[in-house]
Design an enzyme around this catalytic site. Structure first.
Site, mmCIF file in Angstrom:
data_model
loop_
_atom_site.group_PDB
_atom_site.id
_atom_site.type_symbol
_atom_site.label_atom_id
_atom_site.label_comp_id
_atom_site.label_asym_id
_atom_site.label_seq_id
_atom_site.Cartn_x
_atom_site.Cartn_y
_atom_site.Cartn_z
ATOM 1 N N TYR A 181 12.381 -3.607 -6.142
ATOM 2 C CA TYR A 181 11.077 -3.598 -7.041
ATOM 3 C C TYR A 181 10.197 -2.692 -6.894
ATOM 4 O O TYR A 181 9.627 -1.787 -7.892
ATOM 5 C CB TYR A 181 10.511 -4.851 -7.143
ATOM 6 N N CYS A 209 15.927 -5.855 6.320
ATOM 7 C CA CYS A 209 15.168 -6.948 6.382
ATOM 8 C C CYS A 209 15.566 -7.941 5.196
ATOM 9 O O CYS A 209 15.212 -7.631 3.994
ATOM 10 C CB CYS A 209 13.685 -6.979 6.374
ATOM 11 N N CYS A 263 13.036 -3.104 4.381
ATOM 12 C CA CYS A 263 12.772 -3.989 3.303
ATOM 13 C C CYS A 263 13.595 -3.886 1.941
ATOM 14 O O CYS A 263 13.633 -2.761 1.511
ATOM 15 C CB CYS A 263 11.371 -4.016 3.022
ATOM 16 N N CYS A 313 0.804 -1.276 -0.155
ATOM 17 C CA CYS A 313 0.069 0.039 0.005
ATOM 18 C C CYS A 313 0.807 1.130 0.014
ATOM 19 O O CYS A 313 2.032 1.088 0.113
ATOM 20 C CB CYS A 313 -0.915 0.160 1.197
ATOM 21 N N ASN A 335 0.329 1.082 5.578
ATOM 22 C CA ASN A 335 0.984 0.143 4.851
ATOM 23 C C ASN A 335 1.853 -0.705 5.846
ATOM 24 O O ASN A 335 2.773 -0.358 6.626
ATOM 25 C CB ASN A 335 1.888 1.240 3.967
ATOM 26 N N GLY A 336 1.742 -2.094 5.490
ATOM 27 C CA GLY A 336 2.400 -2.927 6.066
ATOM 28 C C GLY A 336 1.636 -4.227 6.531
ATOM 29 O O GLY A 336 0.505 -4.530 5.932
ATOM 30 N N CYS A 387 7.197 -13.390 2.233
ATOM 31 C CA CYS A 387 7.221 -12.141 2.979
ATOM 32 C C CYS A 387 6.018 -12.029 3.625
ATOM 33 O O CYS A 387 5.052 -12.320 3.211
ATOM 34 C CB CYS A 387 7.273 -10.993 2.090
ATOM 35 N N GLY A 396 -0.527 0.572 -4.970
ATOM 36 C CA GLY A 396 -1.662 -0.058 -5.104
ATOM 37 C C GLY A 396 -2.388 0.438 -5.962
ATOM 38 O O GLY A 396 -2.678 1.582 -6.135
HETATM 39 P P1 AMP Z 1 6.950 -14.159 -11.555
HETATM 40 O O1 AMP Z 1 8.398 -14.633 -11.357
HETATM 41 O O2 AMP Z 1 6.078 -14.744 -12.820
HETATM 42 O O3 AMP Z 1 6.217 -14.165 -10.160
HETATM 43 O O4 AMP Z 1 7.109 -12.506 -11.741
HETATM 44 C C1 AMP Z 1 8.246 -11.919 -11.372
HETATM 45 C C2 AMP Z 1 8.125 -10.440 -11.713
HETATM 46 O O5 AMP Z 1 6.929 -9.980 -11.161
HETATM 47 C C3 AMP Z 1 9.216 -9.672 -11.367
HETATM 48 O O6 AMP Z 1 10.196 -9.375 -12.413
HETATM 49 C C4 AMP Z 1 8.822 -8.432 -11.006
HETATM 50 O O7 AMP Z 1 8.992 -7.337 -11.904
HETATM 51 C C5 AMP Z 1 7.267 -8.539 -10.760
HETATM 52 N N1 AMP Z 1 7.084 -8.518 -9.038
HETATM 53 C C6 AMP Z 1 7.908 -9.138 -8.459
HETATM 54 N N2 AMP Z 1 7.371 -8.950 -7.203
HETATM 55 C C7 AMP Z 1 6.201 -8.416 -7.358
HETATM 56 C C8 AMP Z 1 5.228 -8.115 -6.318
HETATM 57 N N3 AMP Z 1 5.258 -8.417 -5.111
HETATM 58 N N4 AMP Z 1 3.906 -7.576 -6.853
HETATM 59 C C9 AMP Z 1 3.723 -7.557 -8.110
HETATM 60 N N5 AMP Z 1 4.731 -7.941 -8.975
HETATM 61 C C10 AMP Z 1 5.903 -8.187 -8.689
#
Ligand code: AMP
Length: 472
Positions: A252, A443, A246, A5, A111-112, A392, A37
Site C-alpha cells: 500500500y 516483516c 516491511c 514519514c 522514518n520509522g 504495526c 506524509g
Molecule cells: P479501512 O479498512 O476502512 O480501515 O480502510 C482500508 C483502506 O485504507 C485500504 O484500502 C487502504 O487503501 C487504506 N489504508 C491502508 N492502510 C493505511 C494506512 N496505514 N494509512 C492510511 N490509509 C491506509
C-alpha cells in the site's frame, strides 16, 4: 505515537555555485514523497556555520514559499514529510529535529517508530536532557548528541544504534556532513543516488527520479553511509544484518514507480493481482479497482483471469484535507467528495472489486454500498494482502488490535460486515511470492502477530533475536 514519514537528504560537491540549490532540490524531492506524509514538512540546510530550518504544518506547497527557500543557503541539508493520525499533531513534532550542543549541531529526519523510546527518554531526562516534543526522533537526536560528546561520529552512531529498538531510516546532518542510517532490519526503505554534482538520500527512489538523478542502491540494513568530500563512505555497523523489510510498503504505502530493495513496487502489485486471481477466481463481468491503491493489482487480476478491466469508481485527486461537519449526511457527502461511482459502467454488472488491504473495514463497506446503490448485480471483493490481524509497531499507522476487523472476525464474518457477495484475501505465501524476496527477509508482523523485535506483550520471531545481538 505511530508515524509514517518520508525523509530526504541532499549534498552538492565543490564550491561552485550550483544551478539548483540544495534546498530547492529537497523541496522537489519532498513533493515526490508527499504520499508518505501530509501533516507537516520541513527542510534544514547547513551553510557551513549553522543549520537553518523551515518547517510547519501542512503539505509541501503550503509550508515552503519560493523566496524563503532561496534564502536557505547551503550545499547540504535534510528534509522530511510527516503523517501521524495520533492526537499529537503539533508544530514541535515537525521534523527535521535540531539539537545544538557545545561542539555543533545535529539535524535528524526519521522514518520509522521506536519501540523503546519512552524508556530511553526517561533515562535521558533523568540525566538532565530537556525535551520539547513527544516524538521518538527527539530521543534519537539527544542520544546522538550525548554520544558525540564521547566518540567520533561513526562510533557515536554505532552506540546510538545499539540502544535503539524499532525501525529507523534516518537522514542526518552532523554539522554540515550528510549521513544516512538504516536500522539493522531494514524495516523502512532508504536509498541513495547521484544527482547533478551531488548525492541524494531518500525514502523512495521516486524522489531521485524527480531530481533527474540515478538510483545507486538501497542503504543496507545496519549500514551508515557518510557523504564526505564528494565520496560515499560505507560503514556496516552490524556483523550480520538481518532483513525484515516491511511488506506493507509493497502492498500500500510506497508509490508504485519506486524501486524498494531491488523490487519495482508496480511489478509486485501486478503480481499480487495475478496470484489473487489464481487463488480466488470468480465469474464476473468486470474487474474494477478501488482507486488509487487497487489499480495495479486490478490490472494483474484482469490480465490473469481474462476478464475486462473497467473502472467503476473515480477518485477526486484534489481533495486534500476537508472541513467536514459531524453527522451522517455530512459523512456521506465526505465519502462522495473523495470517491464517486461511474453508474453506467456498474448497472446490472457483477464486479470483482480489488483493493490493497482491509484495515478496519469501514472503507470497503462504504464503497461496496455505493457500488450497490449504483445498481451492481454482485460485488466480489478481492484483497491484495492477507488479513491484517495484528497492529504495526514499526512505522505503519494502522489501528489498534481492537479496531482491526480481521483480528476479531473470520473471513466469512468480514464478508458480512463489508456486505460483499464473496471475499478473498491474498495468502501470505502469495504475497511473499509477489514481492520476490525470501520470506525470512520480510516483516510479516501485522499478518502473523510475530515480530522481528522484542515488543512487550507480543510474540517474537526467535531466529532474529539470535542474529541481531551480533553487534560489531
Ligand atoms: P479501512 O479498512 O476502512 O480501515 O480502510 C482500508 C483502506 O485504507 C485500504 O484500502 C487502504 O487503501 C487504506 N489504508 C491502508 N492502510 C493505511 C494506512 N496505514 N494509512 C492510511 N490509509 C491506509
Amino acid at each position: 505515537m505511530r508515524e509514517e514519514c518520508g525523509v530526504v537528504g541532499v549534498v552538492k560537491h565543490g564550491d561552485e555555485s550550483h544551478p539548483v540549490p540544495a534546498a530547492l532540490q529537497m523541496y522537489y524531492a519532498l513533493y515526490a514523497l508527499q504520499h508518505r506524509g501530509q501533516e507537516s514538512s520541513g527542510i534544514t540546510v547547513h551553510d557551513g556555520k549553522e543549520p537553518n530550518t523551515i518547517k510547519g504544518m501542512g503539505l509541501v506547497p503550503e509550508v515552503f514559499k519560493k523566496n524563503d527557500l532561496i534564502e536557505l543557503k547551503g550545499k547540504v541539508g535534510v528534509g522530511h514529510v510527516r503523517y501521524s493520525t495520533s492526537g499529537d499533531s503539533r508544530l514541535e513534532n515537525c521534523q527535521p529535529f535540531i539539537v545544538r550542543y557545545k561542539s555543533g549541531s545535529v539535524a535528524i529526519a526519521h522514518n520509522g517508530n521506536l519501540v523503546n523510546s519512552s524508556e530511553l527518554r526517561k533515562k535521558l531526562e533523568s540525566e538532565g536532557h530537556l525535551f520539547v516534543a513527544s516524538s521518538d526522533t527527539e530521543v534519537i537526536a539527544h542520544l546522538l548528541v550525548k554520544e558525540l560528546l564521547k566518540y567520533d561520529p561513526v562510533d557515536a552512531i554505532r552506540h546510538v544504534m545499539k540502544q535503539l529498538n524499532g525501525s529507523y531510516s534516518l537522514a542526518i546532518l552532523i554539522d554540515d556532513t550528510l549521513m544516512a542510517v538504516r536500522d539493522p532490519f531494514g524495516f523502512k526503505p532508504l536509498c541513495i543516488g547521484t544527482i547533478d554534482s551531488g548525492y541524494v538520500v531518500a525514502s523512495e527512489s521516486v524522489a531521485i527520479d524527480t531530481l533527474n538523478g540515478e538510483l545507486l542502491r538501497d542503504v543496507k540494513p545496519g549500514e551508515l553511509v557518510i557523504f564526505r568530500d564528494g565520496e560515499i563512505e560505507s560503514h556496516q555497523l552490524f556483523n550480520e544484518p538481518c532483513c525484515a523489510h516491511c511488506v506493507f510498503e509493497y502492498v500500500y504505502f510506497a508509490r508504485p514507480d519506486s524501486i524498494i530493495d531491488g523490487k519495482l513496487v508496480y511489478k509486485v502489485r501486478e503480481r499480487i493481482g495475478e496470484i489473487l486471481s489464481k487463488e480466488y477466481p470468480v465469474q464476473a463481468d468486470m474487474v474494477s479497482p478501488v482507486p488509487d491503491s487497487g489499480i495495479t493489482s486490478a490490472i494483474g487480476y484482469a490480465r490473469e483471469s481474462d476478464i475486462d478491466y473497467e473502472e467503476s469508481l473515480m477518485k477526486n485527486r484534489y481533495i486534500g484535507r476537508t472541513f467536514i461537519l459531524p453527522g451522517q449526511a455530512m459523512r456521506e457527502t465526505a465519502v462522495r467528495l473523495k470517491m464517486n461511482t461511474i453508474d453506467e459502467n456498474i448497472k446490472g454488472k457483477s464486479i470483482i472489486l480489488i483493493d490493497d488491504s482491509v484495515v478496519r473495514g469501514t472503507t470497503s463497506r462504504r464503497i461496496i454500498d455505493m457500488i450497490r446503490k449504483a445498481g451492481a448485480k454482485e460485488v466480489h471483493a478481492r484483497i491484495g494482502s492477507p488479513p491484517i490481524v495484528a497492529p504495526c509497531y514499526l512505522g505503519i499507522d494502522m489501528a489498534s488490535r481492537d479496531e482491526l476487523i480481521a483480528a476479531h472476525k473470520t473471513i466469512k464474518g468480514v464478508e458480512a460486515v463489508i456486505s460483499a457477495d464473496s471475499l478473498g484475501y491474498l495468502s501470505i505465501e502469495g504475497l511473499v511470492e509477489s514481492i520476490g524476496l525470501d520470506r525470512d527477509d520480510l516483516c510479516l508482523g501485522c499478518l502473523t502477530g510475530a515480530y522481528p523485535v522484542d515488543i512487550p506483550g507480543e510474540k517474537m520471531c526467535n531466529r532474529r533475536q539470535l542474529k541481531i545481538n551480533e553487534f560489531q
